[in-house]
Motif scaffolding. Structure first.
Motif, mmCIF file in Angstrom:
data_model
loop_
_atom_site.group_PDB
_atom_site.id
_atom_site.type_symbol
_atom_site.label_atom_id
_atom_site.label_comp_id
_atom_site.label_asym_id
_atom_site.label_seq_id
_atom_site.Cartn_x
_atom_site.Cartn_y
_atom_site.Cartn_z
ATOM 1 N N UNK A 21 38.219 15.970 11.060
ATOM 2 C CA UNK A 21 38.755 17.007 11.950
ATOM 3 C C UNK A 21 37.687 18.011 12.356
ATOM 4 N N UNK A 22 36.796 18.329 11.428
ATOM 5 C CA UNK A 22 35.810 19.382 11.687
ATOM 6 C C UNK A 22 34.499 18.874 12.284
ATOM 7 N N UNK A 23 34.087 17.653 11.894
ATOM 8 C CA UNK A 23 32.756 17.197 12.281
ATOM 9 C C UNK A 23 32.722 15.827 12.956
ATOM 10 N N UNK A 24 33.859 15.186 13.066
ATOM 11 C CA UNK A 24 33.892 13.883 13.714
ATOM 12 C C UNK A 24 33.942 12.725 12.723
ATOM 13 N N UNK A 25 34.417 11.595 13.232
ATOM 14 C CA UNK A 25 34.649 10.417 12.388
ATOM 15 C C UNK A 25 33.368 9.876 11.766
ATOM 16 N N UNK A 26 32.304 9.778 12.555
ATOM 17 C CA UNK A 26 31.067 9.181 12.059
ATOM 18 C C UNK A 26 30.452 10.015 10.936
ATOM 19 N N UNK A 28 32.004 12.075 8.953
ATOM 20 C CA UNK A 28 32.882 11.972 7.792
ATOM 21 C C UNK A 28 32.634 10.672 7.037
ATOM 22 N N UNK A 29 32.488 9.577 7.775
ATOM 23 C CA UNK A 29 32.251 8.277 7.138
ATOM 24 C C UNK A 29 30.912 8.260 6.408
ATOM 25 N N UNK A 30 29.893 8.836 7.033
ATOM 26 C CA UNK A 30 28.560 8.855 6.422
ATOM 27 C C UNK A 30 28.560 9.675 5.130
ATOM 28 N N UNK A 31 29.185 10.852 5.176
ATOM 29 C CA UNK A 31 29.198 11.727 4.004
ATOM 30 C C UNK A 31 30.003 11.109 2.865
ATOM 31 N N UNK A 32 31.147 10.550 3.167
ATOM 32 C CA UNK A 32 31.970 9.972 2.109
ATOM 33 C C UNK A 32 31.313 8.730 1.514
#
Length: 208
Positions: A21-26, A28-32
């Motif tokens: 929601x805050x930074x975008x899907x890509x 979020x996927x990279x961080x997780x």
């Protein structure tokens, strides 16, 4: 500490949703994705608290939120981490809501959990695991009250060692959220994270 990835996997979805929601899907996927290996490292490098320690889950729980913060090189602001924590708790609110602190059974369940640890952490266990949680009942407002205090917190010590002490007050705020979900109120004077000598837990039902 012995690795257990259950808390990270339990909270992965709501944490990822906040980041998306805050930074975008890509992003979020990279961080997780990075967080998974960071979490494993954090757990295995933490002090051993004992495989059968009844309170060890608290540190496993907390490190699930430290992992993405470190994985982002601390670029995710604490306020966003706080929202990740809040969403994660509401993700399992059914679990906390099963305990009603307005009832005798709910209060007894609360006492039973902490007494299980007090009985486990004998002087012999303290010698074996000297950095584990230290719990006492000094300052109990009245006999039978849902009350205890923590005078040594391995989560605080480890977060300071990791250089992420700015997250500590957020973990303390989670206590309020969890107890609220249990239909209770936490009356607290101080926390170790804020420089106090202890974290006190005096808990009443929200209808008392």
């Amino acid at each position: 500490m012995k690795y257990n990835g259950s808390y990270f996997w339990l909270f992965k979805s709501p944490m990822k949703k906040v980041l998306t929601e805050k930074y975008g899907k890509q992003y979020a996927e990279d961080i997780m994705k990075k967080s998974k290996s960071v979490y494993r490292r954090l757990v295995t490098e933490a002090d051993d608290l004992g495989d059968d320690n009844p309170m060890a889950y608290n540190e496993l729980f907390a490190l699930a939120f430290v992992a993405p913060y470190i994985a982002s090189d601390k670029k995710i602001p604490p306020k966003t981490v706080q929202e990740m924590m809040r969403r994660a708790l509401y993700h399992v609110k059914w679990y906390f809501g099963a305990t009603n602190l307005n009832t005798d059974s709910g209060k007894n369940a609360n006492k039973k959990n902490i007494m299980k640890y007090v009985k486990w952490y004998t002087p012999e266990m303290e010698k074996k695991y000297p950095t584990s949680f230290k719990v006492d009942f000094v300052g109990q407002p009245y006999p039978g009250a849902c009350y205890y205090r923590i005078t040594r917190c391995p989560i605080c010590n480890y977060c300071q060692k990791l250089g992420v002490e700015e997250l500590l007050p957020l973990f303390c705020e989670l206590d309020n959220v969890m107890i609220t979900l249990q239909h209770g109120v936490l009356h607290r004077e101080q926390t170790i994270a804020d420089g106090g000598d202890y974290c006190d837990y005096y808990i009443t039902g929200n209808k008392e």
